[in-house]
Design a protein around this motif. Sequence first.
Motif, short mmCIF file in Angstrom:
data_model
loop_
_atom_site.label_atom_id
_atom_site.label_comp_id
_atom_site.label_asym_id
_atom_site.label_seq_id
_atom_site.Cartn_x
_atom_site.Cartn_y
_atom_site.Cartn_z
N ILE A 103 -19.81 37.18 -3.51
CA ILE A 103 -20.27 36.72 -4.82
C ILE A 103 -20.61 35.24 -4.67
O ILE A 103 -19.80 34.45 -4.22
N GLN A 104 -21.83 34.92 -5.03
CA GLN A 104 -22.25 33.52 -4.95
C GLN A 104 -22.45 32.98 -6.35
O GLN A 104 -22.84 33.70 -7.26
N SER A 105 -22.16 31.72 -6.49
CA SER A 105 -22.38 31.06 -7.78
C SER A 105 -23.86 31.08 -8.09
O SER A 105 -24.70 30.90 -7.21
N LYS A 106 -24.14 31.28 -9.36
CA LYS A 106 -25.54 31.27 -9.78
C LYS A 106 -26.02 29.82 -9.79
O LYS A 106 -25.30 28.93 -10.22
N PRO A 107 -27.24 29.58 -9.29
CA PRO A 107 -27.74 28.21 -9.29
C PRO A 107 -27.93 27.71 -10.72
O PRO A 107 -28.31 28.47 -11.61
N LYS A 108 -27.66 26.43 -10.91
CA LYS A 108 -27.84 25.84 -12.22
C LYS A 108 -29.33 25.62 -12.45
O LYS A 108 -30.05 25.15 -11.57
N THR A 109 -29.76 25.98 -13.64
CA THR A 109 -31.16 25.72 -13.99
C THR A 109 -31.25 24.31 -14.55
O THR A 109 -30.44 23.91 -15.39
#
Length: 114
Positions: A103-109
């Motif tokens: 599980i990878q952190s979602k990139p910040k927009t």
Amino acid sequence: MNSIKSPRAYSRYAQEAVILLSKQIKLGRKQRQWSEQHLAERAGISRATLQKIEKGEMNCAIGLVFEVAVLVGVNLFEPGSADGLSRTIEHTNDKIALLPKRIQSKPKTIHDDF
């Protein structure tokens, strides 16, 4: 430079769950008319560790707590035999196998609209 650790904060639910389990352990021991020393010897722990478990101290090793619970007859997770837990473990493993391995952190927009 001294660093002083602040005490670990636990959720209210986790604290209450540990207190409930610790009281069930103490009840089971007393219903069997076992002394603290007798149960501690059966579990392979010190009497002081058993006292910590029965007080609901949060820093006791979970394996020790579960072993003491089993010795006094506290059902963990579901009532019944140990093979019931085996089925639950298999079912949980099947669910885990369907999920992504990592599980990878979602990139910040970044909103750069000025």
